[in-house]
Design a protein around this motif. Structure first.
Motif, PDB file in Angstrom:
ATOM      1  N   ASP A  81      33.141  44.449  36.193  1.00  0.00           N
ATOM      2  CA  ASP A  81      34.591  44.375  36.383  1.00  0.00           C
ATOM      3  C   ASP A  81      34.989  43.264  37.330  1.00  0.00           C
ATOM      4  OD1 ASP A  81      34.881  46.455  34.653  1.00  0.00           O
ATOM      5  OD2 ASP A  81      35.008  48.007  36.217  1.00  0.00           O
ATOM      6  N   LEU A  82      34.153  43.040  38.345  1.00  0.00           N
ATOM      7  CA  LEU A  82      34.456  41.941  39.268  1.00  0.00           C
ATOM      8  C   LEU A  82      34.331  40.586  38.578  1.00  0.00           C
ATOM      9  CD1 LEU A  82      32.702  43.191  42.542  1.00  0.00           C
ATOM     10  CD2 LEU A  82      35.156  42.969  42.131  1.00  0.00           C
ATOM     11  N   SER A  83      33.419  40.519  37.657  1.00  0.00           N
ATOM     12  CA  SER A  83      33.221  39.240  36.954  1.00  0.00           C
ATOM     13  C   SER A  83      34.240  39.058  35.853  1.00  0.00           C
ATOM     14  CB  SER A  83      31.806  39.178  36.359  1.00  0.00           C
ATOM     15  OG  SER A  83      30.837  39.299  37.382  1.00  0.00           O
ATOM     16  N   SER A  84      34.523  40.137  35.134  1.00  0.00           N
ATOM     17  CA  SER A  84      35.520  40.078  34.058  1.00  0.00           C
ATOM     18  C   SER A  84      36.117  41.459  33.890  1.00  0.00           C
ATOM     19  CB  SER A  84      34.863  39.625  32.740  1.00  0.00           C
ATOM     20  OG  SER A  84      33.801  40.493  32.408  1.00  0.00           O
ATOM     21  N   PRO A  85      37.249  41.762  34.519  1.00  0.00           N
ATOM     22  CA  PRO A  85      37.886  43.070  34.433  1.00  0.00           C
ATOM     23  C   PRO A  85      38.231  43.421  33.000  1.00  0.00           C
ATOM     24  CG  PRO A  85      38.855  41.759  36.181  1.00  0.00           C
ATOM     25  CD  PRO A  85      37.971  40.854  35.421  1.00  0.00           C
ATOM     26  N   SER A  86      38.308  44.745  32.736  1.00  0.00           N
ATOM     27  CA  SER A  86      38.631  45.204  31.381  1.00  0.00           C
ATOM     28  C   SER A  86      40.010  44.737  30.963  1.00  0.00           C
ATOM     29  CB  SER A  86      38.553  46.737  31.314  1.00  0.00           C
ATOM     30  OG  SER A  86      39.449  47.300  32.276  1.00  0.00           O
ATOM     31  N   ASP A  87      40.925  44.724  31.917  1.00  0.00           N
ATOM     32  CA  ASP A  87      42.264  44.198  31.645  1.00  0.00           C
ATOM     33  C   ASP A  87      42.278  42.733  32.027  1.00  0.00           C
ATOM     34  OD1 ASP A  87      44.845  43.741  31.119  1.00  0.00           O
ATOM     35  OD2 ASP A  87      45.655  45.061  32.684  1.00  0.00           O
TER      36      ASP A  87
ATOM     37  N   SER B 225      38.613  34.370  38.577  1.00  0.00           N
ATOM     38  CA  SER B 225      38.043  33.142  39.124  1.00  0.00           C
ATOM     39  C   SER B 225      38.326  32.984  40.609  1.00  0.00           C
ATOM     40  CB  SER B 225      38.598  31.929  38.366  1.00  0.00           C
ATOM     41  OG  SER B 225      40.009  31.846  38.549  1.00  0.00           O
ATOM     42  N   SER B 226      39.025  33.928  41.219  1.00  0.00           N
ATOM     43  CA  SER B 226      39.340  33.813  42.640  1.00  0.00           C
ATOM     44  C   SER B 226      38.074  33.947  43.465  1.00  0.00           C
ATOM     45  CB  SER B 226      40.354  34.883  43.044  1.00  0.00           C
ATOM     46  OG  SER B 226      39.770  36.172  42.917  1.00  0.00           O
ATOM     47  N   GLU B 227      38.083  33.296  44.616  1.00  0.00           N
ATOM     48  CA  GLU B 227      36.908  33.302  45.469  1.00  0.00           C
ATOM     49  C   GLU B 227      36.650  34.685  46.060  1.00  0.00           C
ATOM     50  OE1 GLU B 227      37.024  30.273  48.380  1.00  0.00           O
ATOM     51  OE2 GLU B 227      37.473  28.646  46.953  1.00  0.00           O
ATOM     52  N   ASP B 228      37.685  35.475  46.273  1.00  0.00           N
ATOM     53  CA  ASP B 228      37.483  36.815  46.833  1.00  0.00           C
ATOM     54  C   ASP B 228      36.661  37.683  45.893  1.00  0.00           C
ATOM     55  OD1 ASP B 228      38.951  35.961  48.923  1.00  0.00           O
ATOM     56  OD2 ASP B 228      40.835  36.904  48.266  1.00  0.00           O
ATOM     57  N   PHE B 229      37.004  37.661  44.622  1.00  0.00           N
ATOM     58  CA  PHE B 229      36.232  38.423  43.656  1.00  0.00           C
ATOM     59  C   PHE B 229      34.802  37.900  43.552  1.00  0.00           C
ATOM     60  CE2 PHE B 229      40.431  39.603  41.595  1.00  0.00           C
ATOM     61  CZ  PHE B 229      40.370  40.920  42.012  1.00  0.00           C
ATOM     62  N   GLN B 230      34.633  36.590  43.621  1.00  0.00           N
ATOM     63  CA  GLN B 230      33.290  36.019  43.529  1.00  0.00           C
ATOM     64  C   GLN B 230      32.433  36.455  44.709  1.00  0.00           C
ATOM     65  OE1 GLN B 230      33.710  31.792  43.137  1.00  0.00           O
ATOM     66  NE2 GLN B 230      34.790  31.920  41.160  1.00  0.00           N
ATOM     67  N   VAL B 231      33.003  36.449  45.907  1.00  0.00           N
ATOM     68  CA  VAL B 231      32.257  36.896  47.092  1.00  0.00           C
ATOM     69  C   VAL B 231      31.896  38.367  46.952  1.00  0.00           C
ATOM     70  CG1 VAL B 231      32.410  37.281  49.577  1.00  0.00           C
ATOM     71  CG2 VAL B 231      33.262  35.145  48.585  1.00  0.00           C
ATOM     72  N   ALA B 232      32.840  39.175  46.471  1.00  0.00           N
ATOM     73  CA  ALA B 232      32.567  40.599  46.282  1.00  0.00           C
ATOM     74  C   ALA B 232      31.466  40.804  45.252  1.00  0.00           C
ATOM     75  CB  ALA B 232      33.843  41.317  45.858  1.00  0.00           C
ATOM     76  N   ALA B 233      31.511  40.028  44.159  1.00  0.00           N
ATOM     77  CA  ALA B 233      30.490  40.158  43.125  1.00  0.00           C
ATOM     78  C   ALA B 233      29.120  39.773  43.676  1.00  0.00           C
ATOM     79  CB  ALA B 233      30.856  39.284  41.924  1.00  0.00           C
ATOM     80  N   GLN B 234      29.028  38.737  44.486  1.00  0.00           N
ATOM     81  CA  GLN B 234      27.756  38.338  45.076  1.00  0.00           C
ATOM     82  C   GLN B 234      27.198  39.432  45.984  1.00  0.00           C
ATOM     83  OE1 GLN B 234      28.422  34.614  47.035  1.00  0.00           O
ATOM     84  NE2 GLN B 234      28.763  33.475  45.102  1.00  0.00           N
ATOM     85  N   ARG B 235      28.077  40.079  46.751  1.00  0.00           N
ATOM     86  CA  ARG B 235      27.607  41.134  47.650  1.00  0.00           C
ATOM     87  C   ARG B 235      27.113  42.341  46.859  1.00  0.00           C
ATOM     88  NH1 ARG B 235      30.790  43.584  52.956  1.00  0.00           N
ATOM     89  NH2 ARG B 235      28.997  44.816  53.747  1.00  0.00           N
ATOM     90  N   VAL B 236      27.816  42.685  45.787  1.00  0.00           N
ATOM     91  CA  VAL B 236      27.361  43.794  44.939  1.00  0.00           C
ATOM     92  C   VAL B 236      26.004  43.452  44.324  1.00  0.00           C
ATOM     93  CG1 VAL B 236      27.856  45.085  42.824  1.00  0.00           C
ATOM     94  CG2 VAL B 236      29.679  44.641  44.471  1.00  0.00           C
TER      95      VAL B 236
END
Length: 746
Positions: free
Chosen positions: A212-218, A225-236
């Motif tokens: 979902d962080l990489s590509s949300p269902s909606d 592509s925001s950096e916040d989501f990318q950082v969160a995805a890397q931590r997960v």
């Protein structure tokens, strides 16, 4: 961070962090216009700003936040509370504050005045909505601010709740796994019971969250592509990897044990490899180097060089063993490197060192062996040159046995061929010797690159001395060869001269035969005799030039025989043969000249006599018609004058007969005169050629016929008595005497 504590504030949509960045890369916090005119509590604003400021990464936070306050529908007091809350919560982390102008003019003025009166520690810009793109790209602004950035506040809150819940759960699982691995808690790291189920659940949850962080269902609700989501995805992803590592810990330990055993084996193999490399290098730099340095001689003969070559072959055999050992060690090192040995760098370094040292040693051994082989080749060429020069000297010291031009030319060609072979061998000796000297002077380096001095002084002196001896021997051979070549050339010239002299004699004899065979015919007409005389003169001129040429050849032959100290007898015999042939030709030419002169005299005389007889017959006949006399009367004075002419003509006819007999005898005595020469234009009317003797007889018969006619006129006319008296000269002729004389003349 705790989204649950801030969820109520987030749901009020006081502020939100969409994840976009301004043109400078600063995170953007947006305060939208309130949907209700009531103001939010100051503490809620501060608390929410503090929570949102913790979400971006450290790099973005160092740049500073950009605050966008939508003041189009809000009150001035609400805007003031937001700015004070930002200054209180973020302190110096704010880079820029953008306040969107209110719609009412008086509200705009109040905000401007308020900003002028308040002393904020950050830059504040009051800007119209359509000018926000000056600081923030359109694709980084949400649709509420006129941009195209996709953002759904409810989806963001939900995804944030799931993310923080996963972080909490994953941290608990990791702490539990660490305590179990350290032995603080009982049980294995991952058991088949609840721990295994808990691990599977957290792994599944994390995988879904990561998707979902990489590509949300909606896909249209959030911009992934925001950096916040990318950082969160890397931590997960990092937490999932750590959990997976703990799960695979037993297998890792087994692998570590296996790796340790492999390490011990590799270490033992490495030690063997290093020991083999050092032993081989020590032998090359020690015993091998000493052995190689002792082989510095080239030998003073072919046999000595061959003996040295045997010693070099022993060293070459040993070097091949060294090369085989080096190949085995290289293959071992290559195999260890391919298997990922922990000492791969050291192995490669030792392999390179061994390869360079062995290659240098093998190269030096081969070069030294090549030097000895060059010595063998050089001494072999010296022996071959000596053998050929000995053969040439033996040939030059013997007498020339050539006795003809062909044998002399053959000997000269053989001598030239022998000399060319010696020159070719000499060139090979020079080339090989020069190359050999260059090889002996080359500076040599040992296996570690250090220059090594070989004492080839004796070999260099020996090679130079041999080359000088060869040059001197070749010079002496050239001198003798020039003398012998000159002698053979003189002999060839002598035999050629004698052959040409024999040819000259043969030509003179052929001219003599031509004179006897083709010049027997004396011609029946004056033109024929003129042409024959011209041909005879040409033949005589040709024969004379041939004779002069033969005399010159005889003189040259005599000089050459005396120069060569050969017998002059053959030359004298040739000279005598030439003189004899020339004498025979001269006699034949003299005879032909005499015969030609007689023939010319005969034909001129017979024409004259014939003409005189005709004139006299005409005169006598005419006188008898004009003055007829009786038989008893004496001769008249005119007839007395004719009688004198008649007697002279009778003598001339007798001379003609004598000349004709001589010519006929000469023509009939010549054997070649039997063949008839075709008469050309002066032939007989019936086409049958007449022989010269027959022509002479016919002409003589005509003259005799005219003489008989004259005598008949004379006897039937003036002279009819028994005795005639010439009163003028006192001579009296009787008819009987005239008849007797004519009969005698006939």
């Amino acid at each position: 961070m705790d989204v649950q504590k801030q969820k109520a504030k987030l749901l009020k949509n006081i502020a939100f962090l969409p994840g976009s960045r301004d043109r400078a890369g600063s995170p953007v916090i947006i305060f939208p216009s309130p949907s209700e005119p009531t103001d939010q509590p100051y503490e809620d604003i501060v608390s929410l700003i503090g929570y949102l400021s913790q979400i971006p990464d450290e790099k973005s936070k160092k740049i500073g936040f950009t605050i966008v306050v939508d003041g189009r529908k809000g009150s001035t007091r609400a805007v003031r509370n937001v700015l004070r809350a930002c200054q209180h919560a973020l302190y110096r982390q704010i880079r820029l504050v953008l306040v969107v102008k209110p719609e009412q003019f008086f509200d705009q003025q109040r905000i401007n005045i308020d900003l002028m009166l308040e002393a904020y520690e950050f830059k504040t810009v009051v800007i119209a909505l359509h000018k926000l793109s000056k600081y923030i790209n359109i694709n980084q602004l949400p649709e509420s601010l006129g941009g195209t950035y996709s953002y759904n506040h409810a989806s963001w809150i939900d995804l944030r709740e799931r993310y923080e819940a996963f972080l909490l759960k994953a941290s608990q699982v990791l702490r539990s796994m660490k305590r179990r691995s350290l032995g603080i808690e009982p049980g294995a790291v991952i058991e088949n019971g609840p721990a295994k189920q808990q691990f599977d659940e957290i792994s599944k949850t994390g995988a879904l969250l990561l998707d979902d962080l990489s590509s949300p269902s909606d896909a249209g609700s959030l911009n992934t592509s925001s950096e916040d989501f990318q950082v969160a995805a890397q931590r997960v992803e990092t937490l999932l990897k750590q959990i997976k590592d703990f799960q695979e810990a037993p297998a890792i330990e087994a692998n570590m044990a296996e790796s340790h055993a492999k390490y011990e084996t590799d270490l033992k193999t490495y030690e063997q490899f290093i020991a083999g490399v050092h032993d081989l290098i020590d032998w090359i730099l020690g015993a091998g180097e000493k052995w190689l340095l002792t082989l510095h001689e080239i030998g003073e003969s072919k046999d000595e060089a061959k003996q040295l070559c045997k010693e070099h072959e022993q060293l070459d055999s040993k070097s091949q063993e060294v090369l085989l050992q080096a190949k085995e060690l290289n293959d071992l090192g290559k195999k260890m490197t391919a298997n990922g040995h922990h000492q791969s760098i050291s192995i490669e370094r030792n392999r390179d060192q061994l390869h360079n040292i062995v290659r240098a040693f093998i190269t030096r051994v081969k070069r030294q062996k090549e030097i000895v082989q060059q010595s063998i080749q050089f001494h072999h060429l010296l022996a071959e040159f000596s053998k050929k020069t000995d053969s040439l000297l033996e040939l030059l010291c013997t007498e020339v046995k050539a006795n003809s031009a062909a044998s002399t030319e053959k000997a000269l060609n053989a001598l030239t061929t022998h000399a060319e072979e010696i020159d070719k061998t000499m060139d090979n000796v020079r080339q090989t010797g020069s190359h050999f000297l260059e090889q002996l002077k080359i500076t040599e380096q040992n296996s570690v690159g250090k220059e090594v001095t070989r004492d080839y002084t004796a070999g260099v002196v020996h090679v130079r001395q041999q080359l000088e001896d060869v040059e001197e021997r070749r010079r002496r051979c050239n001198e003798l060869l020039d003398v012998r070549r000159l002698k053979l050339q003189q002999m060839l010239q002598l035999f050629t001269c004698e052959q040409d002299g024999e040819q000259a004699v043969q030509w003179i004899e052929e001219l003599h035969e031509t004179l006897l065979s083709d010049y027997n015919d004396l011609g029946t007409t004056a033109e024929d005799r003129k042409q024959l005389r011209e041909d005879q003169l040409k033949l005589e001129e040709t024969a004379r030039s041939t004779y002069e040429y033969g005399k010159q050849l005889c003189q040259v032959s005599l000089v050459l025989r005396r120069s060569l100290r050969m017998e002059v007898g053959p030359q004298m015999a040739m000279s005598q043969k030439l003189e004899a042939a020339w004498g025979r030709l001269c006699r034949s030419l003299s005879q032909y000249e005499a015969k030609t002169n007689i023939t010319d005299a005969f034909h001129s005389t017979i024409r004259e006599v014939s003409d005189r007889l005709e004139d006299l017959c005409i005169k006598v006949g005419g006188n008898m018609k004009d003055s007829p006399i009786s038989p008893l009367s004496p001769l008249s004075s005119s007839l007395s004058e004719y009688n004198s002419d008649r007697r002279k003509l009778g003598g001339d006819v007798r001379e003609l007969k004598h000349m004709a007999n001589i010519l006929i005898d000469q023509l009939e005595n010549n054997e070649d005169a039997r063949t008839n020469r075709s008469a050309g234009s002066g032939g007989s009317p019936n086409g049958v050629d007449k022989s010269p003797s027959q022509d002479i007889r016919e002409q003589l018969a005509k003259v005799e016929e005219k003489q008989r006619k004259l005598e008949g006129l004379w006897l039937n006319g003036p002279v009819s008595s028994s005795k005639l008296t010439n009163r003028d000269d006192g001579v009296t002729l009787h008819l009987s005497d005239v008849k007797i004389r004519l009969e005698q003349e006939k």
